[in-house]
Design an enzyme around this catalytic site. Sequence first.
Site, PDB file in Angstrom:
ATOM      1  N   CYS A 312       0.869  -1.092   0.046  1.00  0.00           N
ATOM      2  CA  CYS A 312       0.159   0.131   0.009  1.00  0.00           C
ATOM      3  C   CYS A 312       0.914   1.106  -0.081  1.00  0.00           C
ATOM      4  O   CYS A 312       1.783   1.388   0.892  1.00  0.00           O
ATOM      5  CB  CYS A 312      -0.874   0.052   1.356  1.00  0.00           C
ATOM      6  SG  CYS A 312      -1.722   1.334   1.615  1.00  0.00           S
ATOM      7  N   ARG A 412     -12.813   1.484  -5.364  1.00  0.00           N
ATOM      8  CA  ARG A 412     -12.496   1.194  -4.068  1.00  0.00           C
ATOM      9  C   ARG A 412     -11.898   2.498  -3.198  1.00  0.00           C
ATOM     10  O   ARG A 412     -12.060   2.803  -2.251  1.00  0.00           O
ATOM     11  CB  ARG A 412     -11.660   0.052  -4.002  1.00  0.00           C
ATOM     12  CG  ARG A 412     -11.134  -0.340  -2.705  1.00  0.00           C
ATOM     13  CD  ARG A 412     -10.317  -1.601  -2.667  1.00  0.00           C
ATOM     14  NE  ARG A 412     -10.450  -2.253  -1.161  1.00  0.00           N
ATOM     15  CZ  ARG A 412      -9.680  -1.858  -0.117  1.00  0.00           C
ATOM     16  NH1 ARG A 412      -8.559  -0.909  -0.402  1.00  0.00           N
ATOM     17  NH2 ARG A 412      -9.818  -2.447   1.027  1.00  0.00           N
TER      18      ARG A 412
HETATM   19  P1  IMP Z   1      -1.855  -7.228   2.877  1.00  0.00           P
HETATM   20  O1  IMP Z   1      -2.451  -8.706   3.316  1.00  0.00           O
HETATM   21  O2  IMP Z   1      -0.983  -6.564   3.985  1.00  0.00           O
HETATM   22  O3  IMP Z   1      -1.276  -7.239   1.639  1.00  0.00           O
HETATM   23  O4  IMP Z   1      -3.051  -6.500   2.798  1.00  0.00           O
HETATM   24  C1  IMP Z   1      -4.380  -6.850   2.126  1.00  0.00           C
HETATM   25  C2  IMP Z   1      -5.399  -5.488   2.330  1.00  0.00           C
HETATM   26  O5  IMP Z   1      -4.852  -4.647   1.608  1.00  0.00           O
HETATM   27  C3  IMP Z   1      -6.809  -5.717   1.414  1.00  0.00           C
HETATM   28  O6  IMP Z   1      -7.590  -6.610   2.172  1.00  0.00           O
HETATM   29  C4  IMP Z   1      -7.131  -4.321   1.145  1.00  0.00           C
HETATM   30  O7  IMP Z   1      -7.704  -3.917   2.556  1.00  0.00           O
HETATM   31  C5  IMP Z   1      -5.878  -3.698   1.203  1.00  0.00           C
HETATM   32  N1  IMP Z   1      -5.814  -3.035  -0.116  1.00  0.00           N
HETATM   33  C6  IMP Z   1      -5.565  -3.661  -1.059  1.00  0.00           C
HETATM   34  N2  IMP Z   1      -5.239  -3.255  -2.405  1.00  0.00           N
HETATM   35  C7  IMP Z   1      -4.628  -1.915  -1.864  1.00  0.00           C
HETATM   36  C8  IMP Z   1      -3.960  -0.776  -2.275  1.00  0.00           C
HETATM   37  O8  IMP Z   1      -3.710  -0.739  -3.736  1.00  0.00           O
HETATM   38  N3  IMP Z   1      -3.520   0.308  -1.440  1.00  0.00           N
HETATM   39  C9  IMP Z   1      -3.797   0.087  -0.136  1.00  0.00           C
HETATM   40  N4  IMP Z   1      -4.526  -0.975   0.535  1.00  0.00           N
HETATM   41  C10 IMP Z   1      -4.853  -1.981  -0.401  1.00  0.00           C
END
Ligand code: IMP
Length: 493
Positions: A312, A412
């Site tokens: 992110c 989103r």
């Molecule tokens: P991770 O498990 O840390 O990779 O986070 C997954 C979560 O990131 C997802 O369930 C979303 O809430 C969030 N997310 C998905 N795409 C993005 C993005 O492009 N930017 C910020 N957050 C994201």
Amino acid sequence: MSKVLDRPSHSLREFRILPGYTPPDGNALNVDLTTRLCRSGDGFLRLHTPFLSAAMQAVTGTEMAIAIAQLGGIGILPVSQTIEEQSEKIGRVKRFKAGFQTSITTLSPRQTIADVIRIMEETGYSTFPVTDTGEFHARLLGVITDKDFDVRRDHALTVEERMRTDVQYGVDISDLKEANQLMIKFGRGFLPIVDAGGILQTAVFKKDLDKHLQHPNESIDAQKRLLVGAAVSTHPEDRERVQCLVEHEVDVIVVDASDGHTHYQRQMVEWIKSTCGVPVVAGNVVTSRGFEFLAETGADAVKVGMGIASGCTTQEVKATGRGQGSALLGVCPARDRHADATGEYLPLIADGGMAGPAEMSVALALGADALMLGNFFARYTESAGNLMRNAAGEIVKEYWMEGSAKARNHRRYAQLKDLFFEEGITGYVPHLGSIFEKLPLVMQILRSTLATAGCRTMDELHEKAVLEMQSPSALRDSDVHDMVPSNFEQQIL
Ligand code: IMP
């Protein structure tokens, strides 16, 4: 509220859980990870394991949704696909139901063996029922497998000439145990099931059945079909999507927005709640005010997290977000106050930023009921991203964020198509093998954490767990320090 809060934002990594008394029957084997996913009817939709696979293109497709439900969690199909694609995937998960297959490839007696060889190569399957029209719900005539013909000589023959017609089948069976017993009696790995008129209804494969028997904690609905969720955006045009998802019997809808503390989120949640009976997860929020706002919309669970996901860039480009530890510390007490005041418990789902079981345990101990994971699940064979080799020659899985240029999930992030800026990157994660092999170990680690904290259930963890912030040097001590590991290939969970 003061202009600048007097405490810094904290990440999950900064907390540790203090040990509590573990009674003789309190070891990991006796810990139950069953949790509340969301309100549903007069009660809750519960999961045996607290996992949601993220609503992301790179994470949750049919294969992941089936696998995670078999392992006791639930998959959330992303909104960034057509309504038809998303609905079709729901259908595939629901039909998978505990070993009964209702959409397997079926052949016609008039097809050639050359066709069969091609279909086998394309699908990877080796057993096919043959029906009079070649359609699935038609009269069963026989079965053909890769052992019924010679790959070099029989190309020009037809299926009819090589199929077996002495097929052993079941009639009107809907109970898996009964199907299993019949398969054992016939000594076969495949059992077609027909209705009284000989029309093929379904089929059971022994390998699916074995898998089912290995997973007694599957997430299933009242008709014993796997649970599946789907995401929608807050945009009014997605009302049609909601209706279609509900028609396809989705179990839970996630209103997917990076910032859920908005007028648009309220409109969508209220509309779904007033139109359909399906449970709704709202989000994301990171403050107690955001939680209270969503609780008022009638949401059945609330998702927590902003700016902390692995790929992110929201905090870098927009300077909005909050450490996930602080977000949960803000929202969980608001949830508890809401429960005391109204008698209604709203489950919380920690979303993003959990790289392994340590952060997962901290999120649960801080008060989360369930965990949504993107990066963590993207690493498994069953995730929707492609398997590839990176520049260093390592086998990796593609992982791209929903706010990346690749996903372009504008809605989103409430973005304009013409002025799009990225809030996430595109990249890859290590490939760790099958979720069926690896997730049980993670579950065991979570159980073990609960046992050490002196808790046997998630409710006890919420009630009794005591956490402590780590100073930088305490954090240093909590990592391997002052020695070099002899095995440089650290196991990555
Ligand atoms: P991770 O498990 O840390 O990779 O986070 C997954 C979560 O990131 C997802 O369930 C979303 O809430 C969030 N997310 C998905 N795409 C993005 C993005 O492009 N930017 C910020 N957050 C994201």
